[in-house]
Write a protein that holds these residues in place. Structure first.
Motif, PDB file in Angstrom:
ATOM      1  N   SER A 158      -5.825  -4.942  -1.040  1.00 39.05           N
ATOM      2  CA  SER A 158      -4.565  -4.746  -1.760  1.00 39.05           C
ATOM      3  C   SER A 158      -3.323  -5.272  -1.041  1.00 39.05           C
ATOM      4  O   SER A 158      -2.407  -5.785  -1.709  1.00 39.05           O
ATOM      5  CB  SER A 158      -4.386  -3.274  -2.138  1.00 39.05           C
ATOM      6  N   LYS A 182      -8.570  -0.912   0.250  1.00 38.39           N
ATOM      7  CA  LYS A 182      -7.593  -0.775   1.325  1.00 38.39           C
ATOM      8  C   LYS A 182      -7.372  -2.101   2.053  1.00 38.39           C
ATOM      9  O   LYS A 182      -6.252  -2.431   2.442  1.00 38.39           O
ATOM     10  CB  LYS A 182      -8.062   0.302   2.300  1.00 38.39           C
ATOM     11  N   GLN A 228       0.387   2.278  -6.441  1.00 40.69           N
ATOM     12  CA  GLN A 228       0.416   1.645  -5.128  1.00 40.69           C
ATOM     13  C   GLN A 228       0.912   0.211  -5.232  1.00 40.69           C
ATOM     14  O   GLN A 228       0.525  -0.528  -6.143  1.00 40.69           O
ATOM     15  CB  GLN A 228      -0.996   1.664  -4.541  1.00 40.69           C
ATOM     16  N   SER A 268     -12.534   1.663   0.525  1.00 35.12           N
ATOM     17  CA  SER A 268     -12.297   0.991   1.807  1.00 35.12           C
ATOM     18  C   SER A 268     -12.042  -0.500   1.597  1.00 35.12           C
ATOM     19  O   SER A 268     -11.191  -1.103   2.266  1.00 35.12           O
ATOM     20  CB  SER A 268     -13.473   1.209   2.755  1.00 35.12           C
ATOM     21  N   ARG A 311       0.798  -1.221   0.000  1.00 33.60           N
ATOM     22  CA  ARG A 311       0.000   0.000   0.000  1.00 33.60           C
ATOM     23  C   ARG A 311       0.835   1.277   0.000  1.00 33.60           C
ATOM     24  O   ARG A 311       0.288   2.374  -0.010  1.00 33.60           O
ATOM     25  CB  ARG A 311      -1.006   0.034   1.154  1.00 33.60           C
ATOM     26  N   SER A 350      -2.367   0.711  -9.403  1.00 34.10           N
ATOM     27  CA  SER A 350      -1.682  -0.226  -8.517  1.00 34.10           C
ATOM     28  C   SER A 350      -0.903  -1.265  -9.318  1.00 34.10           C
ATOM     29  O   SER A 350      -1.091  -1.407 -10.528  1.00 34.10           O
ATOM     30  CB  SER A 350      -2.693  -0.916  -7.597  1.00 34.10           C
TER      31      SER A 350
END
Length: 219
Positions: A76, A73, A58, A70, A34, A152
């Motif tokens: 990942s 989060k 990321q 969320s 992250r 990401s």
């Protein structure tokens, strides 16, 4: 599982090793899930030309089907690596693989725990010649309903049970894994290969004698 790596310490190394200018903002030396990092992908709009671009993203992939930031989060950190053997069937990575969203993750080294003594000994694994490494990965662009966006990336990994160096690391009795380290001459080919199945040809273990492993001194 490779969850920690070391970014390039000098801006000049991006140009020397990958032919690209360094990111505008310096990265943290230690990269963890992250955290904001960078990856290299085929330059947008290049067609069949062998152009590259450095993109901020990321560490830890966010699949396109994730419903909210969320949720992203939470998910990942578990998606920092993708198994090369199942990438075409995993709902987390299948879209990125089939769309050819391959990338190269520049780093100086990655870290694994040596647990042979019964206690974890963090170990820094790098090229013998001290040069930066380019690891094969996948990237993704997630867009939320509220307009939130996340770029990401993840690292592709291979079975390392029979690798002369990498079989030492991770939990005893478990399957050993190692990231896919690309040779410098394969960078453009990896980014530009036309068919996803041809990309499997790059899923090869890096020779053990080209790598060095050193325990990390605890301060």
């Amino acid at each position: 599982m490779t969850v920690h790596f070391e970014s390039l310490p000098q801006p000049t190394l991006y140009l020397e090793a990958f032919g690209l200018p360094a990111p505008a903002e310096a990265l943290p030396r230690d990269m963890w899930p992250r955290k904001p990092g960078v990856f290299i992908r085929k330059a947008a709009g290049e067609g069949d030309a062998l152009g590259r671009e450095l993109v901020a993203g990321q560490f830890g992939l966010v699949p396109p089907w994730v419903k909210s930031a969320s949720d992203a989060k939470l998910r990942s950190p578990k998606l920092v690596t993708a198994r090369a053997e199942t990438v075409t069937t995993s709902k987390n990575f299948r879209d990125a693989w089939l769309k050819g969203q391959r990338c190269i993750v520049p780093m100086m080294a990655f870290f694994e725990d040596d647990l042979r003594s019964g206690k974890p000994v963090p170990t820094r694994i790098a090229r013998v010649d001290g040069q930066p490494m380019g690891l094969a990965g996948l990237w993704e662009h997630w867009a939320g309903a509220d307009g939130a966006q996340i770029i990401s990336f993840t690292l592709l990994t291979l079975n390392a049970n029979n690798h002369a160096l990498m079989h030492r690391y991770q939990h005893p009795g478990s399957e050993k894994r190692m990231p896919v380290i690309l040779g410098e001459g394969a960078y453009d080919a990896w980014l530009n290969v036309a068919h996803p199945e041809k990309a499997r040809e790059f899923m090869r273990a890096y020779a053990a004698n080209w790598l060095t492993a050193n325990p990390v001194e605890k301060k």
